[in-house]
Enzyme design. Structure first.
Site, short mmCIF file in Angstrom:
data_model
loop_
_atom_site.label_atom_id
_atom_site.label_comp_id
_atom_site.label_asym_id
_atom_site.label_seq_id
_atom_site.Cartn_x
_atom_site.Cartn_y
_atom_site.Cartn_z
N ASP A 1 -37.87 39.28 -24.42
CA ASP A 1 -37.66 37.85 -24.58
C ASP A 1 -36.76 37.27 -23.48
OD1 ASP A 1 -37.97 35.52 -25.86
OD2 ASP A 1 -36.81 36.05 -27.64
N ASP B 1 -40.31 28.65 -30.46
CA ASP B 1 -40.35 29.39 -31.72
C ASP B 1 -41.06 28.58 -32.80
OD1 ASP B 1 -38.74 31.05 -30.32
OD2 ASP B 1 -37.19 31.20 -31.86
C1 GAL Z 1 -36.25 33.87 -29.66
C2 GAL Z 1 -37.67 34.31 -29.88
C3 GAL Z 1 -37.79 34.62 -31.36
C4 GAL Z 1 -36.84 35.73 -31.69
C5 GAL Z 1 -35.42 35.38 -31.26
C6 GAL Z 1 -34.46 36.53 -31.42
O1 GAL Z 1 -36.12 33.44 -28.40
O2 GAL Z 1 -38.55 33.29 -29.49
O3 GAL Z 1 -39.14 34.94 -31.67
O4 GAL Z 1 -37.27 36.90 -31.06
O5 GAL Z 1 -35.40 34.98 -29.93
O6 GAL Z 1 -33.17 36.21 -31.06
#
Ligand code: GAL
Length: 669
Positions: A398, A460
């Site tokens: 990510d 998200d």
């Molecule tokens: C976000 C991601 C989410 C989750 C989260 C964890 O950026 O899009 O799906 O993984 O981080 O901190």
């Protein structure tokens, strides 16, 4: 920096007509709007301020504007004018305080007609003034739309906007209070006789550990066999799990067989031993939507157990731990283990594999992750080796934390660390599905080259229809990047009990039953990875129904992975994709073109009514007659000529398979 002062007039000054002069008044947008009535993708619109964490003035290209409203795209503000307004004037611009140069567009819509629209805008583009005649307009919508680069919630500013009117400018809710509808199950129960649900194709790399289960519904015990397996692979007859190592590249046609006391089923699948894995979109579970950072070992084991018992027979395979597993520090040799909630990651991976499932993990190319845990920056090879020891089969990598170290936001800059991790993964001798994270515009243009099997195309997801449609309905812009082994990832599913990632409690999905059918149908047409995000131990029959329809899943898992297409209609959107057998999967979705309820007074009736939707076969390239099958109900609807119409519930879908008749069939032979 220039400061543009505006006079805070609240009384009439600008009359054009002598007759109405005395009643005319100026109503400023920043005074008229009502945050609770607006719908935007994240947070609330801000009066006289950009929509950022810390209060900051509306600023475009260095000029500060005293009045206006700062919003996040996609954003909608609706006003009743009662046909008494004369005009609205102002300016629009992307705020300087935008982390990316995301593209968006402003529209002023009067009674469902676009009265004015800006060009495509981004940070740095000049402000655009408008003066829009509102004579005779009953309701006006101020809309900010995305423009298809995948960067969402751009910071968009309405500047110095004022209405001149002979009446009132009443803010009205954009969205109705949802009318409660009972859950209803459409998926017919699976028969007790065996039915194999494996996809028609499966990819693995030569020389790496191989694991593929025969996935079949039906009464247990069941005996499995596989005929035509390449050398090095063997099947466990009681579990149906095929393991071993195959060294020879090639395409092997394998006949999978499942038998129980009531009967048998067999299915041909092609094992492609070569460079590509994930030849159909990954299906599984991820901890984030349900548990957020509260995930722990027991919750993951619960998910694995439930998946094994209830979902694996339909094709569900991955158990992915998202953010929140990491120790606070690396050990002296640089390895990063689990924290107190994950006492033994290797044992956890072993447990998941013992059920014939696969194990996934989460990290970031940055020094930290989105949830502020340690990321893999500078430790890529060590982490890849550690994960291989734990038996990791899937990595969600990510972008977030990389923002702290990246020099700019160019695509090449953001792509670079993904290539580093791909190389590291390729050295550890495991088939690891690589999900490239969200964070740069047009990720679908560069993630393939970075070795991604899939890539997050959006912000998200949350369990709001507004968000599900904001994400789902723009996926046509990147659809052409879809191919076997390459998938856009519009984020995880929001069905079942979930929510710790974005609210204090786990609760039932806020989507209505119809919206949930639409969500799953659209994700399948998109060939999206299907990652459940709910509390698996508490999964109910309705949610199971959504996730266990083998004909619906077969659309997602179709080996062609053809790009999806969108067609706009008067009261909705038609999405379709071609399937490997020459037929088409088509969804007729009831969606207001502006995602707005124009008539709040009639909100209950509008939500309870069905909508006529029509598919002209020529729109999807079919001439003449075609057979139509209802995929959710698994029922043939008949042969139709030229087109098909359906009654579709509010926010619902009619999800069908359309198969053109062969010439012989059409001639009645
Ligand atoms: C976000 C991601 C989410 C989750 C989260 C964890 O950026 O899009 O799906 O993984 O981080 O901190």
């Amino acid at each position: 920096m220039k400061i543009v002062k505006t006079l805070g007039l609240s009384a009439a000054l600008l009359s054009a007509s002598a007759l109405s002069w005395a009643q005319q008044k100026t109503v400023w947008l920043d005074e008229a709007y009502r945050a609770a009535y607006c719908v935007q993708d994240w947070g609330m619109p801000q009066p006289n301020q950009a929509v950022v964490w810390t209060p900051s003035p509306l600023t475009v290209n260095g000029t500060v504007y005293e009045r206006g409203v700062g919003v996040h795209s996609i954003s909608r503000m609706l006003f009743s004018l009662d046909k008494k307004a004369l005009y609205v004037t102002g300016m629009v611009g992307a705020d300087d305080n935008n982390p990316f140069a995301g593209k968006h567009r402003y529209k002023i819509v009067g009674d469902r007609k676009v009265l004015w629209q800006s060009p495509v805008m981004w940070k740095g583009a000049p402000v655009q003034p408008f003066h829009v005649d509102l004579t005779g307009v009953d309701k006006v919508l101020l809309l900010v739309e995305e423009c298809g680069d995948g960067i969402m919630y751009d910071h968009a500013d309405w500047l110095n906007v004022k209405f001149v009117t002979n009446g009132e400018v009443e803010p009205i809710p954009v969205w109705p209070e949802p009318v409660k509808k009972e859950k209803y199950i459409l998926t017919p129960p699976a028969p007790d006789t065996p039915r194999i649900n494996n996809p028609l194709v499966y990819g693995a790399r030569p020389g790496n550990p191989f694991q593929m289960a025969v996935m079949a519904t039906g009464r247990r015990p069941m005996v499995f066999s596989a005929h035509g397996l390449p050398e090095g692979l063997e099947i466990d007859a009681s579990t149906g799990v095929i393991t071993g190592v195959c060294h020879e590249r090639g395409e092997y046609s394998v006949r999978l067989v499942a038998e129980n006391e009531l009967g048998r089923d067999e299915k041909e699948t092609v094992l492609k031993i070569g460079d590509k894995i994930a030849l159909t979109p990954p299906m599984g579970w991820n901890s984030w939507n349900c548990w957020g950072l509260d995930v722990d070992d027991a919750k993951v084991r619960d998910a694995a157990r439930t998946m094994h018992e209830k979902l694996q027979p339909y094709g569900w395979t991955y158990i992915n731990v998202d953010d929140g597993w990491q120790a606070a520090e690396r050990s002296s040799d640089g390895t990063l283990g689990g924290n107190a909630k994950f006492p033994d990651m290797k044992a956890l991976g072993g447990y998941v594999h013992s059920l014939g499932l696969k194990f996934g993990i989460y990290s970031s190319p940055g020094p930290t992750t989105c949830g502020s845990f340690l990321g893999s920056y500078g430790h890529e090879e060590t982490d890849a080796r550690t994960w291989a020891e734990w038996g990791v089969d899937y990595l969600k990598y990510d972008h977030c934390g990389y923002m702290d170290v990246q020099e700019d936001t160019r695509e090449e800059t953001i792509q670079a660390p993904y290539i580093v991790m791909r190389d590291a993964l390729d050295k550890v001798g495991r088939d690891v599905v690589f999900c490239v994270g969200y964070g740069a515009p047009n990720v679908w243009n560069w993630a393939k080259e970075a070795g991604g099997d899939l890539w997050r195309t959006t912000r998200d997801i949350t369990d709001e229809w507004n968000v599900v449609t904001a994400i789902g309905c723009f996926q046509d812009v990147c659809a052409q990047a879809t191919a076997p082994g390459y998938y856009n990832d519009p984020d995880m599913l929001v069905v079942g009990r979930l929510g710790k990632a974005w609210r204090p409690q786990v609760m039932e999905s806020a989507l209505t039953p119809d919206e949930q059918y639409s969500h799953i149908s659209l994700w399948c047409i998109l060939s999206a990875p299907l990652l459940i995000g709910c509390d698996m131990a508490a999964i109910d029959d309705f949610t199971l129904g959504l996730l266990t329809n083998n004909e619906v899943i077969a659309v997602d898992q179709d080996p062609l992975s053809a790009p999806a297409h969108k067609v706009l209609t008067d009261n909705g959107q038609i999405w379709y994709k071609k399937l490997h057998d020459g037929s088409y999967a088509v969804g007729l979705f009831q969606i207001d073109p502006y995602f707005v309820l124009w008539d709040q007074d009639d909100a209950v009736r509008i939500q309870q009514q069905d909508y006529d939707m029509q598919l002209l076969f020529s729109r999807i390239g079919i001439e003449g007659k075609a057979r139509v099958r209802d995929l959710w109900r698994q029922k043939d609807l008949g042969v139709f000529s030229g087109g098909f119409s359906a009654k579709v519930p509010w926010h619902g879908v009619s999800f069908i398979k359309v198969t053109p008749l062969t010439d012989a069939e059409a001639a009645g032979k």
